[in-house]
Design a protein around this motif. Structure first.
Motif, PDB file in Angstrom:
ATOM      1  N   GLU A 198      -4.086  10.325  -2.125  1.00 19.82           N
ATOM      2  CA  GLU A 198      -4.458   9.164  -2.933  1.00 19.82           C
ATOM      3  C   GLU A 198      -3.739   7.937  -2.387  1.00 19.82           C
ATOM      4  O   GLU A 198      -2.541   7.994  -2.089  1.00 19.82           O
ATOM      5  CB  GLU A 198      -4.093   9.377  -4.403  1.00 19.82           C
ATOM      6  CG  GLU A 198      -4.825  10.540  -5.049  1.00 19.82           C
ATOM      7  CD  GLU A 198      -4.606  10.593  -6.549  1.00 19.82           C
ATOM      8  OE1 GLU A 198      -4.321   9.530  -7.140  1.00 19.82           O
ATOM      9  OE2 GLU A 198      -4.712  11.693  -7.122  1.00 19.82           O
TER      10      GLU A 198
ATOM     11  N   VAL B 219      -3.144   3.719  -3.029  1.00 24.88           N
ATOM     12  CA  VAL B 219      -3.245   2.610  -3.974  1.00 24.88           C
ATOM     13  C   VAL B 219      -2.637   1.370  -3.330  1.00 24.88           C
ATOM     14  O   VAL B 219      -1.633   1.455  -2.615  1.00 24.88           O
ATOM     15  CB  VAL B 219      -2.531   2.950  -5.303  1.00 24.88           C
ATOM     16  CG1 VAL B 219      -1.066   3.276  -5.076  1.00 24.88           C
ATOM     17  CG2 VAL B 219      -2.671   1.818  -6.308  1.00 24.88           C
ATOM     18  N   THR B 220      -3.271   0.226  -3.570  1.00 24.90           N
ATOM     19  CA  THR B 220      -2.806  -1.052  -3.027  1.00 24.90           C
ATOM     20  C   THR B 220      -2.562  -2.016  -4.179  1.00 24.90           C
ATOM     21  O   THR B 220      -3.408  -2.158  -5.067  1.00 24.90           O
ATOM     22  CB  THR B 220      -3.839  -1.650  -2.054  1.00 24.90           C
ATOM     23  OG1 THR B 220      -4.028  -0.743  -0.960  1.00 24.90           O
ATOM     24  CG2 THR B 220      -3.353  -2.984  -1.507  1.00 24.90           C
ATOM     25  N   TYR B 221      -1.396  -2.661  -4.152  1.00 26.02           N
ATOM     26  CA  TYR B 221      -1.039  -3.668  -5.152  1.00 26.02           C
ATOM     27  C   TYR B 221      -0.976  -5.033  -4.471  1.00 26.02           C
ATOM     28  O   TYR B 221      -0.291  -5.190  -3.451  1.00 26.02           O
ATOM     29  CB  TYR B 221       0.311  -3.352  -5.797  1.00 26.02           C
ATOM     30  CG  TYR B 221       0.313  -2.104  -6.648  1.00 26.02           C
ATOM     31  CD1 TYR B 221      -0.080  -2.149  -7.979  1.00 26.02           C
ATOM     32  CD2 TYR B 221       0.708  -0.877  -6.115  1.00 26.02           C
ATOM     33  CE1 TYR B 221      -0.085  -1.004  -8.761  1.00 26.02           C
ATOM     34  CE2 TYR B 221       0.704   0.272  -6.893  1.00 26.02           C
ATOM     35  CZ  TYR B 221       0.312   0.198  -8.212  1.00 26.02           C
ATOM     36  OH  TYR B 221       0.304   1.331  -8.983  1.00 26.02           O
TER      37      TYR B 221
ATOM     38  N   GLU C  29      -0.792   0.679 -13.657  1.00 21.36           N
ATOM     39  CA  GLU C  29      -1.077  -0.718 -13.353  1.00 21.36           C
ATOM     40  C   GLU C  29       0.172  -1.544 -13.648  1.00 21.36           C
ATOM     41  O   GLU C  29       0.836  -1.328 -14.661  1.00 21.36           O
ATOM     42  CB  GLU C  29      -2.258  -1.220 -14.181  1.00 21.36           C
ATOM     43  CG  GLU C  29      -3.580  -0.543 -13.836  1.00 21.36           C
ATOM     44  CD  GLU C  29      -4.750  -1.184 -14.537  1.00 21.36           C
ATOM     45  OE1 GLU C  29      -4.504  -2.151 -15.308  1.00 21.36           O
ATOM     46  OE2 GLU C  29      -5.891  -0.742 -14.334  1.00 21.36           O
TER      47      GLU C  29
ATOM     48  N   THR D 143       0.843  -1.194   0.000  1.00 21.17           N
ATOM     49  CA  THR D 143       0.000   0.000   0.000  1.00 21.17           C
ATOM     50  C   THR D 143       0.879   1.246   0.000  1.00 21.17           C
ATOM     51  O   THR D 143       1.783   1.374   0.826  1.00 21.17           O
ATOM     52  CB  THR D 143      -0.931   0.018   1.221  1.00 21.17           C
ATOM     53  OG1 THR D 143      -1.766  -1.151   1.194  1.00 21.17           O
ATOM     54  CG2 THR D 143      -1.816   1.250   1.202  1.00 21.17           C
TER      55      THR D 143
ATOM     56  N   GLN E  48      -4.281  -3.981  -8.967  1.00 24.92           N
ATOM     57  CA  GLN E  48      -4.297  -2.630  -8.409  1.00 24.92           C
ATOM     58  C   GLN E  48      -5.684  -2.296  -7.868  1.00 24.92           C
ATOM     59  O   GLN E  48      -6.698  -2.551  -8.522  1.00 24.92           O
ATOM     60  CB  GLN E  48      -3.907  -1.605  -9.475  1.00 24.92           C
ATOM     61  CG  GLN E  48      -3.822  -0.173  -8.952  1.00 24.92           C
ATOM     62  CD  GLN E  48      -3.770   0.855 -10.062  1.00 24.92           C
ATOM     63  OE1 GLN E  48      -4.771   1.116 -10.711  1.00 24.92           O
ATOM     64  NE2 GLN E  48      -2.596   1.430 -10.286  1.00 24.92           N
ATOM     65  N   TYR E  49      -5.719  -1.729  -6.672  1.00 23.86           N
ATOM     66  CA  TYR E  49      -6.959  -1.278  -6.048  1.00 23.86           C
ATOM     67  C   TYR E  49      -6.726   0.144  -5.534  1.00 23.86           C
ATOM     68  O   TYR E  49      -5.900   0.357  -4.649  1.00 23.86           O
ATOM     69  CB  TYR E  49      -7.372  -2.202  -4.896  1.00 23.86           C
ATOM     70  CG  TYR E  49      -7.586  -3.638  -5.321  1.00 23.86           C
ATOM     71  CD1 TYR E  49      -8.816  -4.060  -5.806  1.00 23.86           C
ATOM     72  CD2 TYR E  49      -6.540  -4.558  -5.265  1.00 23.86           C
ATOM     73  CE1 TYR E  49      -9.010  -5.372  -6.216  1.00 23.86           C
ATOM     74  CE2 TYR E  49      -6.720  -5.875  -5.673  1.00 23.86           C
ATOM     75  CZ  TYR E  49      -7.958  -6.274  -6.144  1.00 23.86           C
ATOM     76  OH  TYR E  49      -8.140  -7.571  -6.552  1.00 23.86           O
ATOM     77  N   ARG E  50      -7.464   1.115  -6.105  1.00 28.26           N
ATOM     78  CA  ARG E  50      -7.309   2.517  -5.719  1.00 28.26           C
ATOM     79  C   ARG E  50      -8.512   2.968  -4.906  1.00 28.26           C
ATOM     80  O   ARG E  50      -9.663   2.755  -5.297  1.00 28.26           O
ATOM     81  CB  ARG E  50      -7.155   3.409  -6.952  1.00 28.26           C
ATOM     82  CG  ARG E  50      -5.894   3.156  -7.737  1.00 28.26           C
ATOM     83  CD  ARG E  50      -5.703   4.156  -8.854  1.00 28.26           C
ATOM     84  NE  ARG E  50      -5.465   5.498  -8.353  1.00 28.26           N
ATOM     85  CZ  ARG E  50      -5.038   6.500  -9.117  1.00 28.26           C
ATOM     86  NH1 ARG E  50      -4.821   6.295 -10.407  1.00 28.26           N
ATOM     87  NH2 ARG E  50      -4.838   7.691  -8.603  1.00 28.26           N
TER      88      ARG E  50
END
Length: 420
Positions: A234, A236-238, A205, A183, A211-213
């Motif tokens: 912002e 983002v989680t990968y 991506e 994250t 990817q989850y934003r």
């Protein structure tokens, strides 16, 4: 002639002067609208506006203010905010001064006109010595707006005296594996800017990671000088799906420095992390590219593994049974019990696959001699017990898989206990 020369010389100063509009539609109320910041005025730049009411008397109740409207502009106005009240003492008669501020962010270049702002109020008119209910309005206010020099076409300008860009870091000692989540949080903070005007970042991506934003979080507050500060966050989680090295490119935000009148950029470095996994990297690449085929392969592999496990369990069970039969066989041999030995031999024959469980015709060599000795001992009256070597040869001959066949021939029928 001197007047014209003086006017031409003062034109640059007039361009930097505050824009003001004054309206006195009611004899007892003066409405004044002015920009508190000198020009030039830029697209998306903050324009603080001050609205002033000067009453020849005293306000009674509250002022009903209509929402200020300006086409192609963002107007920040709090409907619940009250006017600040003060008294201006004069020699002849005092005046009550009502002030209120709001902010404008022009969204395009050109001449923008702030429409008249209507207000309803009741005040005590000193000259007439009575209360009056009036509707007043400000005069239209024209604003000349330009784009910042050198700003790229097709992009909305970001105008602020100060901007910072930051992001969270990844601990290099983290032992990341397939399935772990990474994250990252990016933050843009700018003074004199509303948070909704701050740009969104281009977070890429990554191949081999989902990817989850989260929706951007917008915050507005005031600093110690009372100036607005906007913040955009912002996150983002990968989710790592295969082992390897992952890199997010550097993020950059361009902005027009209002204090120094120049184009600047804020940048954060690239973010890189490595992830390992129990399987080699090529497996995860194939899984990502050919998921259906890999799923079928895993199903087949699971079935084969289940079959192998079943056979292994059966083999283990058969091995335990064989050890039990061998112990029983040698106990019977030690007690010179032909019936016990024959039961073990029959159990061996019955447990072998292959038709009627018959022995191969014509056991050869020592195995045949051992079988003859066993029969003479079991069925004869003068037969001597077989030796240990003969008993071992007989047991080995019965246990051999190649000693079984579906062809008719010799079979063990050793119901000899009653004939001993």
């Amino acid at each position: 002639m001197r007047g014209w020369i003086l006017l031409v010389a003062m034109m640059p100063l007039l361009a930097l002067a505050n824009v003001v509009s004054i309206n006195r539609s009611d004899p007892g109320v003066e409405v004044r609208l002015e920009l508190l910041q000198a020009g030039p005025y830029y697209v998306n730049g903050r324009l603080p506006v001050k609205l002033t009411l000067a009453l020849d008397g005293r306000l009674w109740g509250r002022v009903a203010l209509r929402q200020p409207g300006l086409k192609d502009a963002l107007v920040i106005h709090d409907p619940g905010q009250e006017f600040d009240r003060d008294t201006e003492k004069q020699v002849d008669r005092p005046k009550e001064i009502l002030t209120r501020q709001f902010e404008i962010y022009p969204r395009r270049q050109g001449t923008l006109v702030l429409a008249p702002i209507e207000m309803q109020l009741v005040y005590y008119d000193r000259p007439s010595d009575r209360y009056r209910q009036v509707t007043v309005a400000s005069a239209p206010l024209s604003i000349d707006v330009r784009r910042p020099p050198e700003w790229p076409e097709g992009r909305q300008p970001l105008v602020t005296p100060q901007l910072t860009l930051s992001h969270s870091a990844i601990d290099a000692e983290d032992d990341l594996k397939v399935g772990d989540a990474v994250t990252l949080t990016y933050s843009i903070m700018a003074s004199g800017v509303d948070a909704m005007l701050l740009p969104s970042l281009s977070l890429p991506e990554l191949e081999g990671a989902s990817q989850y934003r989260r929706p951007a979080q917008l915050q507005n507050y005031r600093n110690s000088r009372g100036e607005p500060v906007g913040r955009r966050t912002e996150q983002v989680t990968y989710i790592v799906q295969r082992p390897g090295t992952f890199t997010i490119s550097p993020q950059r935000v361009s902005w027009w420095n209002l204090d120094h009148s120049r184009l600047e950029s804020a940048e954060v470095a690239a973010v890189t992390w490595k992830a390992g996994g129990p399987l080699p990297p090529w497996f995860y690449r194939l899984w990502h590219q050919r998921r259906a085929q890999m799923l079928l392969f895993l199903v087949v592999l699971s079935l084969l593994s289940l079959t192998s496990l079943t056979l292994a369990l059966k083999g283990a069970k058969g091995g335990a049974e064989e050890r039990r039969l061998r112990r029983s066989y040698w106990r019977s041999f030690s007690r010179q019990d032909p019936l016990g030995m024959s039961r073990v031999l029959e159990a061996y024959v019955a447990g072998k696959p292959g038709g009627h469980r018959r022995l191969r015709q014509g056991l050869e060599g020592e195995s045949l001699a051992a079988l003859d000795a066993f029969y003479l001992w079991a069925y004869g009256t003068d037969g001597a017990p077989p030796t240990r070597a003969q008993a071992r040869q007989l047991l080995r001959a019965v246990c051999r898989p190649e000693s079984l066949t579906t062809a008719p021939g010799f079979s063990l029928k050793l119901n000899c206990g009653s004939q001993r």
